[in-house]
Each structure stands twice: as structure tokens, then as C-alpha cells.
Design a protein around this motif. Sequence first.
Motif, PDB file in Angstrom:
ATOM      1  N   TYR A   1       6.565 -17.376  11.726  1.00  0.00           N
ATOM      2  CA  TYR A   1       7.159 -18.663  11.364  1.00  0.00           C
ATOM      3  C   TYR A   1       7.936 -18.579  10.047  1.00  0.00           C
ATOM      4  O   TYR A   1       8.895 -19.331   9.850  1.00  0.00           O
ATOM      5  N   GLY A   2       7.538 -17.678   9.155  1.00  0.00           N
ATOM      6  CA  GLY A   2       8.252 -17.553   7.888  1.00  0.00           C
ATOM      7  C   GLY A   2       9.461 -16.644   7.963  1.00  0.00           C
ATOM      8  O   GLY A   2      10.587 -17.053   7.651  1.00  0.00           O
ATOM      9  N   TYR A   3       9.256 -15.427   8.434  1.00  0.00           N
ATOM     10  CA  TYR A   3      10.322 -14.425   8.453  1.00  0.00           C
ATOM     11  C   TYR A   3      11.260 -14.592   9.650  1.00  0.00           C
ATOM     12  O   TYR A   3      12.486 -14.659   9.499  1.00  0.00           O
TER      13      TYR A   3
ATOM     14  N   VAL B   1       6.295 -30.155  15.872  1.00  0.00           N
ATOM     15  CA  VAL B   1       5.184 -30.844  16.530  1.00  0.00           C
ATOM     16  C   VAL B   1       4.466 -29.906  17.495  1.00  0.00           C
ATOM     17  O   VAL B   1       3.222 -29.835  17.516  1.00  0.00           O
ATOM     18  N   LEU B   2       5.224 -29.177  18.314  1.00  0.00           N
ATOM     19  CA  LEU B   2       4.609 -28.238  19.253  1.00  0.00           C
ATOM     20  C   LEU B   2       3.822 -27.161  18.511  1.00  0.00           C
ATOM     21  O   LEU B   2       2.723 -26.768  18.929  1.00  0.00           O
ATOM     22  N   SER B   3       4.372 -26.674  17.410  1.00  0.00           N
ATOM     23  CA  SER B   3       3.676 -25.644  16.635  1.00  0.00           C
ATOM     24  C   SER B   3       2.403 -26.204  16.004  1.00  0.00           C
ATOM     25  O   SER B   3       1.368 -25.521  15.972  1.00  0.00           O
ATOM     26  N   LEU B   4       2.484 -27.408  15.488  1.00  0.00           N
ATOM     27  CA  LEU B   4       1.294 -28.030  14.901  1.00  0.00           C
ATOM     28  C   LEU B   4       0.213 -28.274  15.950  1.00  0.00           C
ATOM     29  O   LEU B   4      -0.981 -28.082  15.678  1.00  0.00           O
ATOM     30  N   VAL B   5       0.614 -28.694  17.137  1.00  0.00           N
ATOM     31  CA  VAL B   5      -0.349 -28.884  18.230  1.00  0.00           C
ATOM     32  C   VAL B   5      -1.068 -27.568  18.527  1.00  0.00           C
ATOM     33  O   VAL B   5      -2.293 -27.534  18.717  1.00  0.00           O
ATOM     34  N   MET B   6      -0.301 -26.478  18.570  1.00  0.00           N
ATOM     35  CA  MET B   6      -0.907 -25.172  18.837  1.00  0.00           C
ATOM     36  C   MET B   6      -1.882 -24.792  17.722  1.00  0.00           C
ATOM     37  O   MET B   6      -2.988 -24.308  17.991  1.00  0.00           O
ATOM     38  N   CYS B   7      -1.489 -25.015  16.455  1.00  0.00           N
ATOM     39  CA  CYS B   7      -2.356 -24.643  15.342  1.00  0.00           C
ATOM     40  C   CYS B   7      -3.634 -25.490  15.292  1.00  0.00           C
ATOM     41  O   CYS B   7      -4.691 -24.996  14.883  1.00  0.00           O
TER      42      CYS B   7
ATOM     43  N   TRP C   1      -2.856 -25.761   9.916  1.00  0.00           N
ATOM     44  CA  TRP C   1      -1.615 -26.551   9.951  1.00  0.00           C
ATOM     45  C   TRP C   1      -0.822 -26.417   8.667  1.00  0.00           C
ATOM     46  O   TRP C   1       0.409 -26.381   8.684  1.00  0.00           O
ATOM     47  N   TRP C   2      -1.528 -26.328   7.525  1.00  0.00           N
ATOM     48  CA  TRP C   2      -0.800 -26.207   6.262  1.00  0.00           C
ATOM     49  C   TRP C   2      -0.121 -24.848   6.139  1.00  0.00           C
ATOM     50  O   TRP C   2       0.893 -24.703   5.444  1.00  0.00           O
ATOM     51  N   GLY C   3      -0.673 -23.834   6.831  1.00  0.00           N
ATOM     52  CA  GLY C   3      -0.029 -22.526   6.824  1.00  0.00           C
ATOM     53  C   GLY C   3       1.318 -22.559   7.520  1.00  0.00           C
ATOM     54  O   GLY C   3       2.280 -21.899   7.099  1.00  0.00           O
TER      55      GLY C   3
ATOM     56  N   ALA D   1       4.870 -21.703   5.737  1.00  0.00           N
ATOM     57  CA  ALA D   1       5.800 -20.710   6.289  1.00  0.00           C
ATOM     58  C   ALA D   1       7.192 -21.303   6.467  1.00  0.00           C
ATOM     59  O   ALA D   1       8.213 -20.651   6.160  1.00  0.00           O
ATOM     60  N   ALA D   2       7.257 -22.541   6.963  1.00  0.00           N
ATOM     61  CA  ALA D   2       8.556 -23.203   7.132  1.00  0.00           C
ATOM     62  C   ALA D   2       9.242 -23.395   5.791  1.00  0.00           C
ATOM     63  O   ALA D   2      10.470 -23.252   5.671  1.00  0.00           O
ATOM     64  N   GLY D   3       8.468 -23.712   4.756  1.00  0.00           N
ATOM     65  CA  GLY D   3       9.038 -23.867   3.418  1.00  0.00           C
ATOM     66  C   GLY D   3       9.611 -22.569   2.880  1.00  0.00           C
ATOM     67  O   GLY D   3      10.684 -22.554   2.266  1.00  0.00           O
TER      68      GLY D   3
END
Length: 529
Positions: free
Chosen positions: A293-295, A221-227, A238-240, A244-246
Motif C-alpha cells: 500500500y505504501g510503495y 473503503v474496500l481496503s479498510l474492510v479487508m483490514c 486500519w491505521w497501518g 501507508a497511504a500517507g
Amino acid sequence: MSRGKFFFIALICSFAWFVVPGYLFPTLSTISWVCWIYPKSVTAQQIGSGMGGLGIGAFSLDWTVIASYLYSPLISPFFAIVNVAAGYVLVMYMLLPIAYWGVNLYNAKNFAIFSSHLFDAGGQIYNVSALVNNKFEIDMPAYERQGRINLSVFFSLTYGIGFASVVSTLTHVALFNGREIYKQYRRASQSVKVDIHTRLMRKYKDIPNWWFHLMLLVSMVLSLVMCIFMKDQVQLPWWGLNFAAGLALVFTLPISIITATTNQSPGLNIITEYIMGLILPGKPIANVCFKTYGYISMSQAISFLNDFKLGHYMKIPPISMFIVQCIGTIIAGTVNIGVAWWLLSSIENICQDQLLPPNSPWTCPGDRVFFDASVIWGLVGPKRIFGSLGNYNALNWFFLIGALGPLLVWLLHKAFPSQKWIKLINLPVLLGATAAMPPATTVNFNCWIVVGTIFNYFVFRYRKQWWQRYNYVLSAALDAGVAVMGVLLYFSLTTYEKSISWWGTNGEHCDLATCPTAKGIVVDGCPVY
């Protein structure tokens, strides 16, 4: 001798010795004696430099150099050391000489043989700042004026081998560990025989699952708010973030298996940068965030598992481990940001090695590679580097090599089951051996391989009882000793600009190692051919 007493003695020795390479005689950190014999030969220094060349004969008497990038060689299994050594020799002493001196691949002689810098066609450092507009996006007219970005031949080969390494991780784990993963998955819902460690740990209350779910939810949620609300600064949609989490979720299991068996962790940095660079070219901040967020998410997940595994064997209550990790993360994150902010605002020209005074400690080799990667994959984009508009599109064939390599090893293992050594060929580790280069250099690898071989083969073979009792204790003591002395030197001398100047504090004395050798290329401080 007890382990505690041995640890204390080794720590004192490590602490006392580090003042020599750390302050009094820094040249001992990289002893490139070939450069001393041939002070005016570019080729000799390219061969002998441990910082900017092949590192033939280069070694170090500094534990921070030995254990800085590949972690302590004392705790890596010998078969993993052999895989790293094989990959290192293949790239550094076979592919690189052929590419540079043999075929002059990608005009290799126009640039340094080993460098993480970006160059223009004339061998000069690329003026990246001129490419960025006020929105932190690429300025295409400026890019067209400067021309294509060029990499040192080693840097370009490292990216190609990195492509192979990340794909081979999936293939290797599927072939060699797929059946085991499936069996464990099926057993997870059944009653299974527990070992002594699990039985002893059952006396502690387990961590409620909703703790993990809540932490994941809050973080997302915090990351989405920032994006969403800082999209101009972050650039990542937001979809990025979800993508990355996936990726982190998919790769955590296979890379965890590689880490658990070899003590080496293949990275996702290249594949995450490549994917976002294709999707959103010209946006370097978005690329860096997607990579983080991915690596980094996957890397931290593996580190988290590693801590819990250690706590499991040490019989530490799981809830206590969880709380300590949360508190430690908050403290570490806050301190890191504060220190970084302070350094960036107080040290002039920090991380710009071309503008810093000689022997400055603020060259930031790791951050330099991170920055250059953001330019390659984010600002300019992979299409203009590794695609149809760039110089290095042939390196994409390494993806196919990485996919088929583990299959070949698996088929050989099935064809010759009596040859046990075939199964020990771990291509994700072998191909990913040089993934840390740059910023790691040849002197780091030379020392790591030699020390690791001595302790994990010869000492283990002929002094097995000593190795089992003191090996890991020695590794921890060496780390602790240099850490304490490093902090002491910084606060007592470096902050007050107290330094000494003599031959032993002026680097490795291989100033010509980074010079180009092509005819007509003019670079300051280098001979013109």
C-alpha cells in the motif's frame, strides 16, 4: 524508411532471434567466459560470473536480459546512464571487493559473494519455514535455536545504500527543485500561458474530479474492510493502511520529478518495510501489505501519470484514457491472480531454487527477494537484523549519508556555477543504481550501460537524425518481438515439456561462483578450504 516499416522489420528480427537465447542456446543470455577458462577456480568464477559474481567481462545477446530490470536503455538520457554507471561501479567494483576480500566484512567469506538468500552462521541456507508458527508469526524459541540471520555482503551493502537513496530523494528534490515546485504551486491557481499541447487538448472534455475522489474512496473503503474483517489473515491494522497511504502521498511528488528527468524511479520498498518492521515486528503479512500500500501505490501513481503524459502528447481524450486504464487494471489484476494461483498449485517446488531441477524457469528471482524481505523486515524484524540485536546496525549511518550527500552536491554547484556537470550529479539515481540487485545481476547492468551509452551518446552524437527518427521505435520493436516469441515458445513448447539438453542449455557454467571461501565452511558442491 517510414517509422512503421522500420518497426515491423525490427520486430521480425527481434522475434526471430529470441528463439535462439530463449530456447535453442540459453547460455547466450549470460556469456560468462571467465568461468569457461577457469572451471575449477572459485575466485575466478566469483569475479567472472554474470549471475552470481562481479560479472567482469560478462555480457548477453538476449534483449530480455538487457532491458528486464532497468527498462530499455535506448530511452534513458545519457546523464542518467552515467549516474547509474557511477553508482554501479562504486558499489560493485570498489565497495564489494574491499568488503569481501579486503576486510571480510560481516564474515563475508562464510557466504556467497552475491546472493539474495538468507544464511545461518555456518553458511547454510536458513530454514525459514521452521520460524513460522500457525498464526504466520515468528516462533522465538525456533529463532533462538537457529541463531541470527546472515546476509551475503552484497545484499547487506545494498540495503545500506538503499537507506541513503530514499533519504537523498527528499533532500535532492528540496534543494534542486524546491523553488520550481513552489512557483508551480502558486501558478496553479492563476491563469498561465499554455503550450500547444494543452491548447489542442482543450477541445476534449476533461475528467471530472469526483471520478478520482470516488475511486480513492472505494479503494480505501474496500481496503479498510479487508483490514478490519480479515485482520487475522492480513495482520495490518486500519491505521497501518492510512499510514501507508500517507507515505505514498508524501513521496509521489519528489519521486515523480526524479522519474520525469532521469527515467529512473527510486523505490519506497526499504523505508516502508523498515517502518512497519519497527512498529509490528514478527508479522510478515502485515509488513508485505504495508509495503504494497505504501510503495506500490506510489509506483502505480507514477505509472498512471506517465500514461496520461503520453496521452497528452498523443492527443488522446482524457476520459477515454481513464476508462481504458480502469478496464485494463481490472483485467490485469484478475488475470494476474488467476495465473499466480494456477502456477502455485500446479508446479511443484515453484520458486524454491534449491529443490528445482537444473535450468528450471520457475526460480522466481524477484519473488525470492520479496519473500526474503518479508522475513528480514516482517518475520524477524529490523531490530534483530539492523538494530541492537542484529549484525548490521552500522548500516543505519547510510541514512545520514543520504541526507547530507545532495547538500554537498548543491553547495559545489553554487560554488562553481560554471561547471554545468556538477548539477547533473543525481544522488538518488547514483545511490539507487543497484537497488534492483538482486534480483538483477551484473550481466543485466553491464549490457544496459554499454547499450545505453552506444545509443544515447555515440549514435545520438554522430547520427542524431537517425536517433531522433528511429531510436524509440527500435526500443518498442525489440520489446514487442521478444514478448510475442516468448508467449509462442511457452504455449507451443514449455507447456508440453518439450526441451533440448546440451552444453548451451546448461546455464552460464559458473557453478562455483556462489561458494563460500572461508576456512572450514562446508556447502554441497563447493570445495572446502
